[in-house]
Design a protein around this motif. Structure first.
Motif, PDB file in Angstrom:
ATOM      1  N   GLU A   1       0.642  -1.567   0.125  1.00  8.80           N
ATOM      2  CA  GLU A   1       0.057   0.019  -0.122  1.00  8.80           C
ATOM      3  C   GLU A   1       0.530   1.259   0.245  1.00  8.80           C
ATOM      4  O   GLU A   1       1.780   1.022   0.382  1.00  8.80           O
ATOM      5  N   ILE A   2       0.755   2.288  -1.083  1.00 11.02           N
ATOM      6  CA  ILE A   2       1.297   4.195  -0.457  1.00 11.02           C
ATOM      7  C   ILE A   2       1.272   3.836   0.148  1.00 11.02           C
ATOM      8  O   ILE A   2       0.164   4.516   1.380  1.00 11.02           O
ATOM      9  N   LYS A   3       2.105   4.928   1.182  1.00 11.97           N
ATOM     10  CA  LYS A   3       2.371   5.503   2.526  1.00 11.97           C
ATOM     11  C   LYS A   3       1.808   7.029   1.700  1.00 11.97           C
ATOM     12  O   LYS A   3       2.736   7.176   1.297  1.00 11.97           O
ATOM     13  N   ASN A   4       1.045   7.850   2.577  1.00 11.23           N
ATOM     14  CA  ASN A   4       1.139   9.089   2.369  1.00 11.23           C
ATOM     15  C   ASN A   4       1.792   9.810   3.603  1.00 11.23           C
ATOM     16  O   ASN A   4       1.430   9.792   5.101  1.00 11.23           O
ATOM     17  N   VAL A   5       2.852  10.203   3.731  1.00  8.18           N
ATOM     18  CA  VAL A   5       3.424  11.283   4.067  1.00  8.18           C
ATOM     19  C   VAL A   5       3.248  12.413   4.904  1.00  8.18           C
ATOM     20  O   VAL A   5       2.958  12.528   6.000  1.00  8.18           O
ATOM     21  N   ILE A   6       2.336  12.915   4.026  1.00 13.23           N
ATOM     22  CA  ILE A   6       1.519  14.298   4.010  1.00 13.23           C
ATOM     23  C   ILE A   6      -0.394  13.958   3.627  1.00 13.23           C
ATOM     24  O   ILE A   6      -0.179  13.755   2.541  1.00 13.23           O
TER      25      ILE A   6
ATOM     26  N   ASP B 110      -9.845  30.718   7.070  1.00 13.09           N
ATOM     27  CA  ASP B 110     -10.117  32.393   6.188  1.00 13.09           C
ATOM     28  C   ASP B 110      -9.498  32.785   6.835  1.00 13.09           C
ATOM     29  O   ASP B 110      -9.652  33.761   7.956  1.00 13.09           O
ATOM     30  N   TYR B 111      -9.187  34.128   6.154  1.00 11.68           N
ATOM     31  CA  TYR B 111      -8.583  35.450   6.841  1.00 11.68           C
ATOM     32  C   TYR B 111      -9.327  36.284   6.145  1.00 11.68           C
ATOM     33  O   TYR B 111      -9.106  37.335   6.382  1.00 11.68           O
ATOM     34  N   GLY B 112     -10.903  36.253   6.208  1.00 12.00           N
ATOM     35  CA  GLY B 112     -10.975  37.109   5.766  1.00 12.00           C
ATOM     36  C   GLY B 112     -10.886  38.113   4.280  1.00 12.00           C
ATOM     37  O   GLY B 112     -12.137  37.745   3.417  1.00 12.00           O
ATOM     38  N   ASP B 113     -10.040  38.342   4.001  1.00 16.38           N
ATOM     39  CA  ASP B 113      -9.710  39.313   2.184  1.00 16.38           C
ATOM     40  C   ASP B 113      -9.204  37.787   1.388  1.00 16.38           C
ATOM     41  O   ASP B 113      -8.616  38.194   0.414  1.00 16.38           O
ATOM     42  N   PHE B 114      -8.752  36.453   1.630  1.00 17.75           N
ATOM     43  CA  PHE B 114      -8.362  35.521   1.239  1.00 17.75           C
ATOM     44  C   PHE B 114      -8.877  34.268   2.006  1.00 17.75           C
ATOM     45  O   PHE B 114      -8.508  34.283   3.384  1.00 17.75           O
ATOM     46  N   LYS B 115      -9.058  32.699   1.786  1.00 17.73           N
ATOM     47  CA  LYS B 115      -9.380  32.372   1.787  1.00 17.73           C
ATOM     48  C   LYS B 115      -9.228  31.013   1.207  1.00 17.73           C
ATOM     49  O   LYS B 115      -9.058  31.200   0.267  1.00 17.73           O
ATOM     50  N   LEU B 116      -8.512  30.098   2.209  1.00 20.06           N
ATOM     51  CA  LEU B 116      -8.392  28.460   1.554  1.00 20.06           C
ATOM     52  C   LEU B 116      -9.145  27.877   1.680  1.00 20.06           C
ATOM     53  O   LEU B 116      -9.634  27.606   3.181  1.00 20.06           O
ATOM     54  N   ASP B 117      -9.539  27.791   0.339  1.00 18.65           N
ATOM     55  CA  ASP B 117     -11.247  26.821   0.651  1.00 18.65           C
ATOM     56  C   ASP B 117     -10.988  25.645   0.589  1.00 18.65           C
ATOM     57  O   ASP B 117     -10.844  24.323  -0.543  1.00 18.65           O
ATOM     58  N   SER B 118     -11.758  24.624   1.849  1.00 27.66           N
ATOM     59  CA  SER B 118     -11.356  22.886   1.851  1.00 27.66           C
ATOM     60  C   SER B 118     -10.480  22.342   0.973  1.00 27.66           C
ATOM     61  O   SER B 118     -10.505  21.524  -0.216  1.00 27.66           O
ATOM     62  N   VAL B 119      -8.912  22.599   1.006  1.00 24.08           N
ATOM     63  CA  VAL B 119      -7.951  22.250   0.315  1.00 24.08           C
ATOM     64  C   VAL B 119      -7.656  20.519   0.415  1.00 24.08           C
ATOM     65  O   VAL B 119      -7.093  20.420   1.993  1.00 24.08           O
ATOM     66  N   SER B 120      -7.485  20.057  -0.861  1.00 29.49           N
ATOM     67  CA  SER B 120      -7.734  18.267  -0.237  1.00 29.49           C
ATOM     68  C   SER B 120      -6.453  17.656  -0.977  1.00 29.49           C
ATOM     69  O   SER B 120      -6.344  18.007  -1.695  1.00 29.49           O
ATOM     70  N   PHE B 121      -5.162  17.497  -0.294  1.00 25.71           N
ATOM     71  CA  PHE B 121      -4.099  16.965  -1.790  1.00 25.71           C
ATOM     72  C   PHE B 121      -3.092  15.849  -0.697  1.00 25.71           C
ATOM     73  O   PHE B 121      -3.648  16.093   0.880  1.00 25.71           O
ATOM     74  N   SER B 122      -2.637  14.450  -0.997  1.00 19.17           N
ATOM     75  CA  SER B 122      -1.401  14.129  -0.623  1.00 19.17           C
ATOM     76  C   SER B 122      -0.394  14.052  -1.384  1.00 19.17           C
ATOM     77  O   SER B 122      -0.441  14.649  -2.363  1.00 19.17           O
TER      78      SER B 122
ATOM     79  N   VAL C 279       1.756  26.187  12.326  1.00 23.57           N
ATOM     80  CA  VAL C 279       2.057  27.264  12.229  1.00 23.57           C
ATOM     81  C   VAL C 279       1.126  28.353  13.145  1.00 23.57           C
ATOM     82  O   VAL C 279       0.685  29.043  13.286  1.00 23.57           O
ATOM     83  N   ILE C 280       0.158  28.296  12.165  1.00 28.81           N
ATOM     84  CA  ILE C 280      -1.162  29.152  12.113  1.00 28.81           C
ATOM     85  C   ILE C 280      -2.313  27.874  12.185  1.00 28.81           C
ATOM     86  O   ILE C 280      -1.854  26.562  11.801  1.00 28.81           O
ATOM     87  N   LYS C 281      -3.034  27.898  12.598  1.00 24.97           N
ATOM     88  CA  LYS C 281      -4.340  26.893  13.040  1.00 24.97           C
ATOM     89  C   LYS C 281      -5.192  27.226  11.280  1.00 24.97           C
ATOM     90  O   LYS C 281      -5.457  27.873  11.857  1.00 24.97           O
ATOM     91  N   ARG C 282      -5.819  25.814  11.679  1.00 26.22           N
ATOM     92  CA  ARG C 282      -6.878  25.550  10.315  1.00 26.22           C
ATOM     93  C   ARG C 282      -8.328  25.832  11.255  1.00 26.22           C
ATOM     94  O   ARG C 282      -8.478  26.105  12.276  1.00 26.22           O
ATOM     95  N   ASP C 283      -8.562  26.787  10.632  1.00 19.57           N
ATOM     96  CA  ASP C 283     -10.784  26.827  10.558  1.00 19.57           C
ATOM     97  C   ASP C 283     -11.461  25.582  11.008  1.00 19.57           C
ATOM     98  O   ASP C 283     -12.426  24.846  11.367  1.00 19.57           O
ATOM     99  N   ALA C 284     -10.975  24.261   9.645  1.00 23.61           N
ATOM    100  CA  ALA C 284     -11.681  23.483   9.761  1.00 23.61           C
ATOM    101  C   ALA C 284     -10.948  22.492   8.977  1.00 23.61           C
ATOM    102  O   ALA C 284      -9.452  22.640   8.020  1.00 23.61           O
ATOM    103  N   GLY C 285     -11.446  20.972   8.844  1.00 23.62           N
ATOM    104  CA  GLY C 285     -10.246  20.238   8.279  1.00 23.62           C
ATOM    105  C   GLY C 285      -9.651  19.211   8.538  1.00 23.62           C
ATOM    106  O   GLY C 285      -9.097  20.037  10.137  1.00 23.62           O
ATOM    107  N   GLU C 286      -8.745  18.482   8.140  1.00 27.83           N
ATOM    108  CA  GLU C 286      -7.529  17.278   9.248  1.00 27.83           C
ATOM    109  C   GLU C 286      -6.334  17.272   8.220  1.00 27.83           C
ATOM    110  O   GLU C 286      -6.323  17.412   7.355  1.00 27.83           O
ATOM    111  N   ILE C 287      -5.888  17.522   9.281  1.00 26.52           N
ATOM    112  CA  ILE C 287      -4.603  17.988   8.338  1.00 26.52           C
ATOM    113  C   ILE C 287      -3.293  16.016   9.122  1.00 26.52           C
ATOM    114  O   ILE C 287      -3.492  16.218  10.225  1.00 26.52           O
ATOM    115  N   ARG C 288      -2.944  15.613   8.382  1.00 28.54           N
ATOM    116  CA  ARG C 288      -1.835  13.804   8.753  1.00 28.54           C
ATOM    117  C   ARG C 288      -0.538  14.618   8.146  1.00 28.54           C
ATOM    118  O   ARG C 288      -0.811  14.238   7.192  1.00 28.54           O
ATOM    119  N   VAL C 289       0.387  14.134   9.126  1.00 33.55           N
ATOM    120  CA  VAL C 289       2.177  13.867   8.870  1.00 33.55           C
ATOM    121  C   VAL C 289       2.218  12.805   9.247  1.00 33.55           C
ATOM    122  O   VAL C 289       1.771  12.783  10.378  1.00 33.55           O
TER     123      VAL C 289
END
Lengths: 264, 288
Positions: B3-8, B16-28, B55-65
């Motif tokens: 099985e391929i292991k994902n590191v990230i 959401d910064y108000g003037d900029f939003k990282l919107d539902s980003v998903s990748f591995s 370094v900064i806190k996300r508003d939503a979603g999951e991050i695995r390393v």
């Protein structure tokens, strides 16, 4: 975390070099002062003040020792300003690097506070050496009295540093001067509030003496002796206060750093 | 099959910064790969990297390393991560020797011998203040630091920007040497797509805070093509194939998202392979 304390001390290296020069200067001047107070012009001036009834004998001795107290405060006051660490980090952009290190945020904040204690230690050790030299040369003040003053001064310096760290984190790298100012202001406000009654009494006496000549009032400098005696005898109060301020400002700084990620 | 292991792994990450939003980003990012993270300036690359590093806190979603969520153990996970930024971040009065002294008290796996070997390999002086280093030297110093604690994952944010082609090439060779070890992974953010074309196995393309494309680089290059035709002929081409178009006095060009299908449907039209840079530009223009 130890690495971050090392980095903080490296940031203060320039300041520590200045500190070394200052210590050498203070040592030289204070030795000259105690020798003069014993054998030279200061001794003659003191004798004249007593002879002319300007001040009573014990007050002349206390006045002489007050100058030594000030000499002892200088090295500790100059040992290091934590706002300079924030300044250096801000200029280098080190906060970004710090965020990638395997050190949790609260430990990064704690490292700043431990740097205060390292500086506290340096200041105290250096001052103790100076005090030992001076106590051997003068009878104006004993080594035990010096020790009390040193701990009091180091405590005050620690309170300032703890407040400076907290304000630096709260306000960010672009408002370090304001952070320094607020730390000093808080410190002074604390001193004034704790001595409000005495200060009002002194102000009233001065006001009374300026409206009508009153030799008793104009010659009253007993509040200076109160400060001197407090620093010598009640050093443990300042030490406990310093510990309390450090602990509470550490927790507040952790909350601020967690909220404003990227400051430290 | 192994099985391929994902590191990230990022799942619907939002900031959401108000003037900029990282919107539902998903990748591995699979283990042992070089993942090129591309996008124009301000697209959200640095924000994404800062979120991965906690370094900064996300508003939503999951991050695995390394398969673990970053919420509680981000600091411990950073033991195995080397990071290189576009700016050095070390104090100008510090020498490489000072940095070694500091880092050996920070990283459990710090290897001073390895660090000084890298300094030698990169021709960096150990006793000179890094404030006097050139931009190329500063980047190499950062790489030496990032590699000297046996990191398994290297995250780099625009490491080659502002460097001359010779130094850039040197750095790409360093990265190539690093990924020879099969458990070593690189996430390399850049807007210089030429470097990534040489190095990357995977590509993630972000634009205005959204992931536009993600996948194997060769497959993406194979799939896309530049269709060239007369302006009046463009209307014949199915809109589902066209990403975006560009008109000039000589005719029309369009990026097609299925080169083979387009070649079959329109055998008279010229369809050339697309470079990563062209793919990036056409996708950005699509919404412009």
């Amino acid at each position: 975390m130890k690495g971050l304390i090392i980095k903080d001390l490296m940031c203060l290296k320039k300041q520590l070099v200045l500190f070394a020069f200052l210590v050498a200067g203070v040592l030289a001047v204070s030795i000259m002062y105690v020798l003069s107070a014993r054998f030279g012009n200061i001794a003659l001036a003191a004798e004249k003040m007593i002879a002319d009834n300007q001040l009573p004998g014990p007050d002349v001795q206390k006045l002489g020792s007050l100058a030594l107290v000030l000499f002892m405060l200088l090295p500790i006051a100059m040992v290091g300003d934590m706002a300079n660490v924030f300044d250096a980090d801000g200029k280098a952009g080190f906060a970004r690097v710090a965020g990638t290190l395997p050190v949790p945020l609260r430990k990064r904040v704690l490292s700043r506070y431990l740097t205060i204690f390292a500086l506290f230690g340096i200041g105290v050790v250096v001052d103790i050496v100076i005090a030992a030299v001076l106590a051997a040369l003068t009878d104006m003040i004993t080594f035990a009295d010096f020790f009390g003053i040193i701990l009091s001064a180091a405590s005050i310096q620690s309170i300032y540093s703890a407040l400076a760290i907290m304000f630096c984190i709260l306000l960010g790298k672009n408002h370090l001067d304001l952070a320094r100012f607020l730390a000093i202001l808080t410190l002074f406000a604390g001193v004034i509030l704790a001595n409000l009654g005495k200060i009002i009494a002194v102000v009233k006496k001065i006001a009374a003496s300026s409206s009508a000549y009153n030799p008793e009032a104009s010659g009253d400098i007993s509040f200076l002796w109160d400060i001197r005696d407090f620093l010598i005898e009640k050093w443990y109060i300042l030490l406990i206060l310093a510990a309390a301020v450090c602990v509470s400002s550490y927790f507040l700084s952790c909350i601020a750093a967690e909220t404003k990620r990227g400051v430290i | 099959m192994e099985e391929i292991k994902n590191v990230i792994e990022l799942e619907k990450v939002t900031k959401d910064y108000g003037d900029f939003k990282l919107d539902s980003v998903s990748f591995s990012v699979p283990e042992g790969s070089v993942c090129g993270f591309i996008g124009q300036n301000g697209a959200g690359k640095t924000t994404t990297i800062n979120l991965i590093l906690d370094v900064i806190k996300r508003d939503a979603g999951e991050i695995r390393v390394f398969g673990e969520t970053i919420d509680k153990n981000s600091a411990a996970l950073r033991e195995d991560i080397g990071v290189v930024f576009d700016e050095m971040g070390f104090h100008e009065f510090m020498t490489a020797k000072d940095i070694n002294f500091m880092m050996k008290h920070i990283y459990k796996n710090w290897d001073s011998e390895m660090f000084f070997n890298y300094l030698k390999e990169f021709s960096l002086p150990s006793k000179k203040k890094c404030g006097s280093f050139s931009r190329g030297m500063r980047m190499k110093l950062q790489i030496a630091v990032a590699l000297s604690h046996h990191a398994k994952l290297l995250i780099m944010d625009e490491p080659t920007s502002g460097l001359d082609p010779i130094v850039r090439n040197e750095m790409i060779n360093i990265f190539r040497d690093y990924v020879v070890e099969e458990d070593h992974t690189i996430l390399l953010s850049s807007h210089i797509t030429g470097d990534l074309e040489k190095l990357a196995d995977e590509v993630v393309f972000i634009d205005k805070g959204r992931i536009v494309l993600a996948g194997n680089k060769d497959e993406l290059l194979e799939k896309h093509g530049i269709l060239k035709c007369k302006k009046e002929d463009l209307a014949q081409v199915s809109t589902s194939l066209i990403v975006s178009t560009e008109m000039s006095s000589f005719g029309a060009e369009a990026l097609v998202n299925d080169r083979r299908a387009a070649a079959k449907l329109y055998p008279d039209m010229v369809i050339e392979p697309a470079a990563l840079e062209q793919i990036m530009i056409y996708y950005v223009n699509r919404r412009g």
